[in-house]
Design an enzyme around this catalytic site. Sequence first.
Site, mmCIF file in Angstrom:
data_model
loop_
_atom_site.group_PDB
_atom_site.id
_atom_site.type_symbol
_atom_site.label_atom_id
_atom_site.label_comp_id
_atom_site.label_asym_id
_atom_site.label_seq_id
_atom_site.Cartn_x
_atom_site.Cartn_y
_atom_site.Cartn_z
ATOM 1 N N LYS A 113 0.845 -1.210 0.000
ATOM 2 C CA LYS A 113 0.000 0.000 0.000
ATOM 3 C C LYS A 113 0.872 1.250 0.000
ATOM 4 O O LYS A 113 0.665 2.165 -0.785
ATOM 5 C CB LYS A 113 -0.881 0.011 1.244
ATOM 6 C CG LYS A 113 -1.558 1.350 1.529
ATOM 7 C CD LYS A 113 -2.420 1.348 2.760
ATOM 8 C CE LYS A 113 -1.699 1.659 4.022
ATOM 9 N NZ LYS A 113 -1.395 3.081 4.240
ATOM 10 N N ASN A 114 1.907 1.271 0.855
ATOM 11 C CA ASN A 114 2.692 2.495 1.038
ATOM 12 C C ASN A 114 3.695 2.716 -0.077
ATOM 13 O O ASN A 114 4.446 3.683 -0.058
ATOM 14 C CB ASN A 114 3.375 2.489 2.410
ATOM 15 C CG ASN A 114 2.345 2.600 3.519
ATOM 16 O OD1 ASN A 114 1.164 2.902 3.257
ATOM 17 N ND2 ASN A 114 2.747 2.311 4.736
ATOM 18 N N CYS A 121 -5.533 12.132 12.076
ATOM 19 C CA CYS A 121 -6.237 10.840 11.956
ATOM 20 C C CYS A 121 -6.164 10.147 13.319
ATOM 21 O O CYS A 121 -5.682 10.709 14.298
ATOM 22 C CB CYS A 121 -5.606 10.001 10.864
ATOM 23 S SG CYS A 121 -4.022 9.357 11.347
ATOM 24 N N ARG A 179 -0.550 14.308 12.587
ATOM 25 C CA ARG A 179 0.004 14.197 11.227
ATOM 26 C C ARG A 179 0.335 15.571 10.632
ATOM 27 O O ARG A 179 -0.193 15.979 9.614
ATOM 28 C CB ARG A 179 -0.951 13.422 10.327
ATOM 29 C CG ARG A 179 -1.492 12.133 10.875
ATOM 30 C CD ARG A 179 -0.456 11.071 11.172
ATOM 31 N NE ARG A 179 0.147 10.490 10.001
ATOM 32 C CZ ARG A 179 -0.366 9.456 9.327
ATOM 33 N NH1 ARG A 179 -1.506 8.941 9.700
ATOM 34 N NH2 ARG A 179 0.242 8.975 8.265
ATOM 35 N N ASP A 201 4.219 0.599 12.041
ATOM 36 C CA ASP A 201 3.021 -0.011 11.443
ATOM 37 C C ASP A 201 2.820 -1.454 11.867
ATOM 38 O O ASP A 201 1.817 -2.056 11.504
ATOM 39 C CB ASP A 201 3.096 0.046 9.907
ATOM 40 C CG ASP A 201 3.046 1.468 9.412
ATOM 41 O OD1 ASP A 201 3.339 1.691 8.227
ATOM 42 O OD2 ASP A 201 2.740 2.364 10.228
ATOM 43 N N ARG A 230 -8.738 -0.464 4.330
ATOM 44 C CA ARG A 230 -7.878 0.561 3.707
ATOM 45 C C ARG A 230 -6.557 -0.046 3.259
ATOM 46 O O ARG A 230 -5.929 0.436 2.319
ATOM 47 C CB ARG A 230 -7.589 1.686 4.722
ATOM 48 C CG ARG A 230 -8.693 2.687 4.933
ATOM 49 C CD ARG A 230 -8.189 3.864 5.735
ATOM 50 N NE ARG A 230 -6.851 4.226 5.284
ATOM 51 C CZ ARG A 230 -5.849 4.548 6.122
ATOM 52 N NH1 ARG A 230 -6.045 4.541 7.429
ATOM 53 N NH2 ARG A 230 -4.662 4.857 5.659
HETATM 54 C C1 EPZ Z 1 4.048 6.942 6.271
HETATM 55 O O1 EPZ Z 1 3.237 7.958 6.858
HETATM 56 C C2 EPZ Z 1 3.166 5.713 6.155
HETATM 57 N N1 EPZ Z 1 2.032 6.002 5.273
HETATM 58 C C3 EPZ Z 1 2.654 5.315 7.542
HETATM 59 O O2 EPZ Z 1 1.900 4.116 7.397
HETATM 60 C C4 EPZ Z 1 3.858 5.023 8.439
HETATM 61 O O3 EPZ Z 1 3.395 4.729 9.744
HETATM 62 C C5 EPZ Z 1 4.770 6.256 8.472
HETATM 63 O O4 EPZ Z 1 5.153 6.619 7.131
HETATM 64 C C6 EPZ Z 1 6.033 5.995 9.273
HETATM 65 O O5 EPZ Z 1 6.717 4.927 8.728
HETATM 66 C C7 EPZ Z 1 2.212 5.930 3.944
HETATM 67 O O6 EPZ Z 1 3.297 5.668 3.460
HETATM 68 C C8 EPZ Z 1 1.008 6.175 3.094
HETATM 69 P P1 EPZ Z 1 6.012 10.301 8.452
HETATM 70 P P2 EPZ Z 1 3.785 9.489 6.907
HETATM 71 O O7 EPZ Z 1 5.925 11.560 7.695
HETATM 72 O O8 EPZ Z 1 4.543 9.777 5.684
HETATM 73 C C9 EPZ Z 1 6.059 13.520 11.927
HETATM 74 C C10 EPZ Z 1 0.086 2.689 7.659
HETATM 75 O O9 EPZ Z 1 -0.325 2.126 8.683
HETATM 76 N N2 EPZ Z 1 5.987 14.538 10.857
HETATM 77 O O10 EPZ Z 1 7.242 9.445 8.325
HETATM 78 O O11 EPZ Z 1 2.655 10.359 7.260
HETATM 79 C C11 EPZ Z 1 4.726 12.771 12.072
HETATM 80 O O12 EPZ Z 1 3.848 13.504 12.897
HETATM 81 C C12 EPZ Z 1 0.499 4.139 7.717
HETATM 82 O O13 EPZ Z 1 0.252 2.133 6.545
HETATM 83 C C13 EPZ Z 1 6.123 15.883 11.210
HETATM 84 O O14 EPZ Z 1 6.290 16.224 12.370
HETATM 85 O O15 EPZ Z 1 4.766 9.373 8.155
HETATM 86 C C14 EPZ Z 1 5.124 11.481 12.699
HETATM 87 O O16 EPZ Z 1 5.249 11.662 14.095
HETATM 88 C C15 EPZ Z 1 0.201 4.777 9.061
HETATM 89 N N3 EPZ Z 1 6.034 16.817 10.232
HETATM 90 C C16 EPZ Z 1 6.518 11.220 12.111
HETATM 91 O O17 EPZ Z 1 6.968 12.477 11.577
HETATM 92 C C17 EPZ Z 1 5.852 16.481 8.908
HETATM 93 O O18 EPZ Z 1 5.810 17.393 8.051
HETATM 94 C C18 EPZ Z 1 6.532 10.185 11.001
HETATM 95 O O19 EPZ Z 1 5.715 10.653 9.988
HETATM 96 C C19 EPZ Z 1 5.715 15.111 8.579
HETATM 97 C C20 EPZ Z 1 5.799 14.148 9.574
#
Ligand code: EPZ
Length: 427
Positions: free
Chosen positions: A22-23, A116, A121, A307, A399
């Site tokens: 998915k990701n 979410c 996020r 995840d 999802r």
């Molecule tokens: C991706 O989400 C994945 N989703 C998530 O999978 C996964 O948990 C996550 O990466 C971490 O590996 C997809 O790929 C579609 P991040 P993403 O930006 O990109 C903070 C699932 O279950 N952050 O790496 O949103 C954020 O709050 C989903 O398949 C900021 O602070 O994750 C979080 O604490 C859930 N500012 C951390 O970084 C930003 O601008 C990691 O977020 C962006 C992120």
Amino acid sequence: MNKIIVNGGKKLNGEVSVQGAKNSVLPILVATLLVNGVSVIHNCPYISDVDATIKILRYLGCKVTREEHTVIVDSSTMCRNDVPDSLMREMRSSIVFLGGIIGRMGKAVLSTPGGCEIGLRPIDLHLSAMEQFGAKVTTENGFIICSAEEKGLCGTRIVLSFPSVGATENIILASTLAKGTTIISNAAREPEIIDLADFLNGCGAKIYGAGDSTIVIEGVSRLNSTEHTVIPDRIVAATYLIATAMTGGKVTFKDVIPSHLGPIIQPLRESGCLVFVKEKNVTISSQKPLKRIKMIRTMPHPGFPTDVQAQMMALTTIADGTSVFIENIFESRYKHIGELLRFGAKIHAEGRMAVVEGVKALNGANVKATDLRGGSAMLLAGLSAKGKTEISEIYHIDRGYEEPEKVLEYLGADIKRMKVNEETTTE
Ligand code: EPZ
């Protein structure tokens, strides 16, 4: 609303392959916008996040057709640069359209993606990256307007304060057709980043170092059509590996990428499972009772993936001893604990820490899916529990998991999906 009913206690046995990631498929489908032509993407799972992504591509003017697990996108007809609130809210990860749309059109207008179930996020890293490319970023009535129409996007060096997966993807998407070279420091190293770069390089992009903390993207003037096969979903594979561990039995997962599962295999072995890796196959057999796992700390890849935190927690609820979890990635990713307690689990959570005291067995319960991966943890607990479990709000699970009840039934579980109005007593 559908429900999933599980009668627990059945061992899982057999061989199964794993759906596409998915990701990986989500950012790759967005990246087809940059091709301005036809892209053929194989191994796309039937999950609602892919449906939501296709809906947005069609809204933007692309022609999208689906032939089983292959999605064909013709983005030459793209005619819009905005994503309305209704479509943005359907899928949390739609923020990754930002880089694809501005990379192709020079301007992107997205409604602010909400938080979410697992956290706020924020998207500050995404927006500051766009500004570093020379885009003007403003917000108006809940919409984010990113515009670089005068001078276009200019390659630059971007240092991420956190190796955000989505921000890394948006920077890659925005820089692929930008003028000059972009260097990302402290980039996310997840396998899905490598898959995105492989797709774009297959179209003629010049992206080097994906999978490492430093990625270099040399902007090119155009991309060509290509075909690409999405990598297997390591999180879905991990989920079913844990299902086998919790129910006993022996399952071989075919055509996976074992190196993607390294952070999962280690704790599974610590819990007493036998895990064999042979080429593209991983076989697990479970030795019950399971042993506790001293400490699970979620970290960016190649650390333990957030995840899989909920699923591994489900395993430790029936392990012999006390296991400790630290959730370092998302600030509220413990919503599944309340539902696990309904099975008779013994868990105490405080901030980012959760302490699980294993019990002999769980008892079936009526629970709900709190979020995508928390929902999958309900499946696992139900498979292992004594008696019947009913899981509601399973749209969360749909999802990211393609027909999970069919996969698990094929492996020997007593599990079925039921429309609430068709509910019949199963006693
Ligand atoms: C991706 O989400 C994945 N989703 C998530 O999978 C996964 O948990 C996550 O990466 C971490 O590996 C997809 O790929 C579609 P991040 P993403 O930006 O990109 C903070 C699932 O279950 N952050 O790496 O949103 C954020 O709050 C989903 O398949 C900021 O602070 O994750 C979080 O604490 C859930 N500012 C951390 O970084 C930003 O601008 C990691 O977020 C962006 C992120």
